[in-house]
Design a protein around this motif. Structure first.
Motif, mmCIF file in Angstrom:
data_model
loop_
_atom_site.group_PDB
_atom_site.id
_atom_site.type_symbol
_atom_site.label_atom_id
_atom_site.label_comp_id
_atom_site.label_asym_id
_atom_site.label_seq_id
_atom_site.Cartn_x
_atom_site.Cartn_y
_atom_site.Cartn_z
ATOM 1 N N ASP A 349 0.879 -1.179 0.032
ATOM 2 C CA ASP A 349 -0.155 0.058 -0.075
ATOM 3 C C ASP A 349 0.928 1.229 0.035
ATOM 4 O O ASP A 349 0.709 2.183 -0.953
ATOM 5 C CB ASP A 349 -0.883 -0.083 1.332
ATOM 6 C CG ASP A 349 -1.881 -0.944 1.012
ATOM 7 O OD1 ASP A 349 -2.325 -1.255 0.080
ATOM 8 O OD2 ASP A 349 -2.649 -1.409 2.008
ATOM 9 N N GLU A 350 1.888 1.217 0.704
ATOM 10 C CA GLU A 350 2.871 2.338 0.785
ATOM 11 C C GLU A 350 3.665 2.639 -0.298
ATOM 12 O O GLU A 350 3.830 3.481 -1.019
ATOM 13 C CB GLU A 350 3.912 2.280 1.903
ATOM 14 C CG GLU A 350 4.787 3.536 2.159
ATOM 15 C CD GLU A 350 5.885 3.180 3.198
ATOM 16 O OE1 GLU A 350 6.630 4.162 3.390
ATOM 17 O OE2 GLU A 350 5.948 2.350 3.878
ATOM 18 N N SER A 351 4.004 1.484 -0.928
ATOM 19 C CA SER A 351 4.645 1.539 -2.437
ATOM 20 C C SER A 351 3.792 2.084 -3.471
ATOM 21 O O SER A 351 4.281 2.808 -4.170
ATOM 22 C CB SER A 351 5.085 0.095 -2.523
ATOM 23 O OG SER A 351 5.705 -0.045 -3.915
ATOM 24 N N LEU A 352 2.430 1.704 -3.376
ATOM 25 C CA LEU A 352 1.710 1.868 -4.611
ATOM 26 C C LEU A 352 1.324 3.467 -4.249
ATOM 27 O O LEU A 352 1.026 4.145 -5.461
ATOM 28 C CB LEU A 352 0.224 1.174 -4.303
ATOM 29 C CG LEU A 352 -0.749 1.561 -5.456
ATOM 30 C CD1 LEU A 352 -0.346 1.236 -6.721
ATOM 31 C CD2 LEU A 352 -2.037 0.350 -5.150
ATOM 32 N N ASP A 353 1.202 3.885 -3.102
ATOM 33 C CA ASP A 353 0.780 5.364 -3.011
ATOM 34 C C ASP A 353 2.087 6.111 -3.342
ATOM 35 O O ASP A 353 1.763 7.098 -4.115
ATOM 36 C CB ASP A 353 0.691 5.623 -1.445
ATOM 37 C CG ASP A 353 -0.611 5.325 -1.054
ATOM 38 O OD1 ASP A 353 -1.562 4.920 -1.835
ATOM 39 O OD2 ASP A 353 -0.931 5.079 0.196
ATOM 40 N N LEU A 354 3.226 5.708 -3.355
ATOM 41 C CA LEU A 354 4.444 6.429 -3.666
ATOM 42 C C LEU A 354 4.468 6.357 -5.282
ATOM 43 O O LEU A 354 4.941 7.622 -5.883
ATOM 44 C CB LEU A 354 5.798 5.836 -3.165
ATOM 45 C CG LEU A 354 6.084 5.960 -1.439
ATOM 46 C CD1 LEU A 354 7.101 5.330 -1.061
ATOM 47 C CD2 LEU A 354 6.308 7.626 -1.299
ATOM 48 N N PHE A 355 4.424 5.361 -5.755
ATOM 49 C CA PHE A 355 4.352 5.097 -7.247
ATOM 50 C C PHE A 355 3.353 6.116 -7.709
ATOM 51 O O PHE A 355 3.551 6.606 -9.033
ATOM 52 C CB PHE A 355 4.108 3.967 -7.923
ATOM 53 C CG PHE A 355 5.339 2.855 -7.654
ATOM 54 C CD1 PHE A 355 6.607 3.186 -8.060
ATOM 55 C CD2 PHE A 355 5.337 1.704 -7.105
ATOM 56 C CE1 PHE A 355 7.716 2.461 -8.275
ATOM 57 C CE2 PHE A 355 6.339 0.694 -6.905
ATOM 58 C CZ PHE A 355 7.799 0.999 -7.530
ATOM 59 N N ARG A 356 2.018 6.048 -7.358
ATOM 60 C CA ARG A 356 0.906 7.066 -7.817
ATOM 61 C C ARG A 356 1.317 8.448 -7.714
ATOM 62 O O ARG A 356 0.880 9.026 -8.660
ATOM 63 C CB ARG A 356 -0.468 6.622 -7.108
ATOM 64 C CG ARG A 356 -0.901 5.303 -7.796
ATOM 65 C CD ARG A 356 -2.247 4.954 -7.207
ATOM 66 N NE ARG A 356 -3.066 3.762 -7.589
ATOM 67 C CZ ARG A 356 -3.695 3.080 -7.255
ATOM 68 N NH1 ARG A 356 -3.955 3.161 -5.819
ATOM 69 N NH2 ARG A 356 -4.520 2.141 -7.975
ATOM 70 N N ASN A 357 1.674 8.944 -6.720
ATOM 71 C CA ASN A 357 2.246 10.120 -6.313
ATOM 72 C C ASN A 357 3.055 10.471 -7.565
ATOM 73 O O ASN A 357 3.370 11.851 -7.899
ATOM 74 C CB ASN A 357 2.753 10.513 -4.893
ATOM 75 C CG ASN A 357 1.401 10.304 -4.121
ATOM 76 O OD1 ASN A 357 0.333 10.527 -4.480
ATOM 77 N ND2 ASN A 357 1.656 10.213 -2.739
ATOM 78 N N ALA A 358 4.069 9.835 -7.695
ATOM 79 C CA ALA A 358 5.147 9.951 -8.685
ATOM 80 C C ALA A 358 4.774 9.918 -10.412
ATOM 81 O O ALA A 358 5.509 10.256 -10.948
ATOM 82 C CB ALA A 358 6.398 9.069 -8.480
ATOM 83 N N GLY A 359 3.345 9.253 -10.588
ATOM 84 C CA GLY A 359 3.078 9.194 -11.870
ATOM 85 C C GLY A 359 3.677 7.926 -12.463
ATOM 86 O O GLY A 359 3.747 7.979 -13.569
ATOM 87 N N PHE A 360 4.509 7.052 -11.913
ATOM 88 C CA PHE A 360 5.011 5.812 -12.357
ATOM 89 C C PHE A 360 4.392 4.830 -12.763
ATOM 90 O O PHE A 360 4.002 3.762 -11.999
ATOM 91 C CB PHE A 360 6.438 5.479 -11.702
ATOM 92 C CG PHE A 360 7.389 4.668 -12.185
ATOM 93 C CD1 PHE A 360 7.708 4.827 -13.565
ATOM 94 C CD2 PHE A 360 7.991 3.757 -11.542
ATOM 95 C CE1 PHE A 360 8.544 3.798 -14.181
ATOM 96 C CE2 PHE A 360 8.781 2.691 -11.954
ATOM 97 C CZ PHE A 360 9.328 3.005 -13.249
ATOM 98 N N SER A 361 3.853 4.662 -14.036
ATOM 99 C CA SER A 361 2.932 3.727 -14.302
ATOM 100 C C SER A 361 3.266 2.422 -14.147
ATOM 101 O O SER A 361 2.776 1.297 -13.868
ATOM 102 C CB SER A 361 2.283 3.886 -15.647
ATOM 103 O OG SER A 361 3.324 3.992 -16.741
ATOM 104 N N ALA A 397 -1.506 -0.155 -21.358
ATOM 105 C CA ALA A 397 -1.460 1.202 -21.611
ATOM 106 C C ALA A 397 0.040 1.928 -21.713
ATOM 107 O O ALA A 397 0.344 2.726 -22.512
ATOM 108 C CB ALA A 397 -2.026 2.299 -20.467
ATOM 109 N N GLY A 398 0.912 1.245 -21.011
ATOM 110 C CA GLY A 398 2.267 1.735 -20.843
ATOM 111 C C GLY A 398 3.276 0.992 -21.673
ATOM 112 O O GLY A 398 4.409 1.077 -21.943
ATOM 113 N N SER A 399 2.611 -0.329 -22.487
ATOM 114 C CA SER A 399 3.235 -1.030 -23.453
ATOM 115 C C SER A 399 4.509 -1.525 -22.739
ATOM 116 O O SER A 399 5.482 -1.786 -23.200
ATOM 117 C CB SER A 399 3.805 -0.362 -24.653
ATOM 118 O OG SER A 399 2.604 0.352 -25.427
ATOM 119 N N PHE A 400 4.087 -2.118 -21.360
ATOM 120 C CA PHE A 400 5.400 -2.604 -20.776
ATOM 121 C C PHE A 400 5.212 -4.358 -21.044
ATOM 122 O O PHE A 400 4.242 -5.162 -20.346
ATOM 123 C CB PHE A 400 5.267 -2.645 -19.214
ATOM 124 C CG PHE A 400 5.073 -1.091 -19.035
ATOM 125 C CD1 PHE A 400 6.544 -0.410 -19.460
ATOM 126 C CD2 PHE A 400 4.131 -0.494 -18.187
ATOM 127 C CE1 PHE A 400 6.598 0.977 -19.019
ATOM 128 C CE2 PHE A 400 4.263 0.787 -17.866
ATOM 129 C CZ PHE A 400 5.324 1.683 -18.323
#
Length: 538
Positions: A349-361, A397-400
């Motif tokens: 949950d903490e990791s996901l919040d940081l990724f979302r705040n940074a916009g790192f898809s 969406a990110g073509s990963f």
């Protein structure tokens, strides 16, 4: 296709195509393509036209001779660009002691006006290029005593452009990073190829290859990445320790993606050794994070936990939100593998919040996928499907592409748990196809394990047993054991199949597994359980 490639190489110029067509009585189209740059190959033509139009070189030469000395000089220097250039690039590469920077723009405008350079207006920046035929002509006239200096400036410019674009990596503008590096990729490959012909003891070519490493890895160009870094590293005996550490890091990351865990572990440890005593704390932290994942993949979870805990501490003091989130994601994965699901959920949950705040898809997709695995471990297949599907949407969406494959495998697992076997087979088949195309052996084996269960459900016990035995043999040889919960389930599955088949039949099925190659297992998995009954792809 060869004719289309020849026409594209000749820029669709009617005279060039006519001259090439005149050679087909003596050369194949492929031979003409191979010799397109040879002197006088495209010569001849009707004697009823002016002499300047009888050969392609003569036609271009006529325009070339009308240029001023400075226009010729800039045209020749711009021929070093394989993928077009910006005004800033032209100034950096074209200017020198004999040509001032302020002169470049007016000269470039003249070349555009005289149709020797093409201007392409793009949202990011206006780019310029030459038709390939004109570029080859101008390149042949670049003096040898100028060529090396121009090539050196070209490599320096490409390195600057690629490194400057990296500011967008992992940000909400990640796609802009992809576009900007992609715009210079052909130039980068040309600069690397040219640099290979020159002495490079301090590693300038290696520096460029490493700057491209994240781009190559992002797009799945793993062998291209490995080959260039290994070649440049071998040609750079005097490269400094940090540069060599970066090379080990990228090679280790590629090895990890391809499932070569032992090689990856060795390379990450060499990277960390080279970083001892340096101030590159962020790189050290990232190497610790990745090494933790490697040893965890080999079943050494306590060591993984120790390495990732150290990495999180370093990241919190010297890293970014994204690097902290990535290390926390690793800790969440470890907690899940140890059966500590509540702690795993908190870390993620903490990791996901940081990724979302940074916009790192990409990070968002990875964290969502790990949360889906937690749901499955807790026995909630419906929630697992919802989370895995959300992760899959972000990855697509990110073509990963590799991440898409991993998501499809977890979607398939959650569908099997709900008894939706046809949809599970579709998702797992897509996961296997994509992983196999990327060369991600470990991820292909995960999909094969899922398809073994599909084959059993369809009544093909023989195929199911052979696939399960292949996966077990791969994991043993690659030192890639399953986590405890998954390993116990795999062992129970094998015993179930042996019980259904009987000892003699099971031994007969397993006898050929030792010689089975991945391609054989992929083919068997794709046809095991019958053909798809749906046209829809998840």
């Amino acid at each position: 296709p060869l004719v289309a490639r020849l026409c594209a190489r000749l820029d669709g110029i009617p005279l060039a195509i006519e001259l090439a067509a005149a050679r087909v009585h003596a050369l194949s189209v492929g031979q003409i393509l191979d010799r397109i740059g040879a002197q006088h190959l495209l010569s001849g033509g009707s004697r009823s036209v002016p002499a300047r139009h009888r050969t392609l070189d003569a036609a271009i030469d006529w325009s070339y001779n009308l240029l001023s000395a400075d226009e010729r000089l800039l045209l020749e220097r711009m021929s070093i660009f394989a993928g077009g250039w910006t005004l800033e690039a032209a100034e950096a590469v074209g200017a020198s002691d004999d040509l001032d920077t302020v002169e470049v723009l007016p000269l470039l405008i003249h070349l555009v006006e005289k149709s020797l350079v093409v201007m392409d207006e793009r949202p990011e920046a206006t780019r310029y290029r030459m038709l390939e035929t004109i570029r080859a002509f101008a390149g042949a006239r670049l003096p040898n005593d100028d060529r090396e200096a121009v090539a050196e400036r070209h490599r320096a410019w490409v390195l600057h452009a690629v490194e400057a674009a990296f500011v967008d990596f992992g940000s909400p503008h990640h796609d802009r990073w992809r576009r900007n590096v992609g715009a210079e990729h052909a130039n980068a490959l040309a600069a690397l190829a040219a640099g290979r012909e020159r002495q490079d003891p301090t590693g300038k070519n290696l520096q460029l290859a490493l700057a491209l490493g994240a781009y190559w890895e992002d797009f799945g160009h793993w062998e291209l990445c490995r080959n260039w870094i290994e070649n440049c590293q071998a040609a750079s005996p005097d490269a400094d320790g940090v540069l060599r550490a970066r090379a080990r890091f990228r090679l280790a990351s590629i090895s990890h993606r391809q499932g070569f865990y032992s090689d990856a572990e060795t390379l990450f440890r060499e990277c960390l050794s080279l970083l001892e005593g340096t101030d590159r704390l962020r790189l050290r932290a990232e190497a610790l994070s990745q090494l933790g994942r490697i040893v965890g993949a080999q079943g050494r979870l306590d060591e993984k936990l120790s390495l990732l805990t150290e990495a999180v501490g370093l990241h919190r003091s010297s890293g970014t939100a994204i690097t902290i989130a990535s290390a926390l994601q690793g800790l969440g994965e470890t907690a899940r593998q140890l059966g500590e699901l509540r702690e795993a959920e908190q870390r993620l949950d903490e990791s996901l919040d940081l990724f979302r705040n940074a916009g790192f898809s990409e990070g968002i997709s990875v964290a969502l996928l790990e949360r889906a695995k937690i749901s499955l471990a807790a026995g909630d297949a419906v929630q697992g499907y919802i989370r895995a599907s959300e992760s899959l949407d972000v990855a697509r969406a990110g073509s990963f592409e590799l991440l898409v494959s991993q998501c499809q495998a977890v979607v398939g697992e959650s569908l099997m748990a709900q008894g939706e076997w046809a949809r599970a087979r579709t998702s797992l088949s897509d996961a296997l196809r994509r992983a196999n195309e990327l060369g991600a052996v470990g991820d292909a084996v995960v999909a094969i394990e899922g398809l073994a269960r599909v084959a059993l459900h369809a009544g093909d016990c023989s195929a199911a047993y052979r696939l399960a035995c292949f996966a077990e043999a791969y994991r043993e040889s690659a030192h890639d054991p399953l986590p405890v919960r998954e390993r116990l389930a795999a062992e129970a599955f094998l015993e179930q199949l042996r019980g259904i088949l009987g000892v003699a039949a099971a031994d007969a099925c397993a006898s050929g597994v030792a010689s089975m190659q991945l391609a054989d297992a992929v083919a068997l998995a794709m046809r095991g359980g019958g053909q798809d009954t749906e046209t829809e792809r998840l």
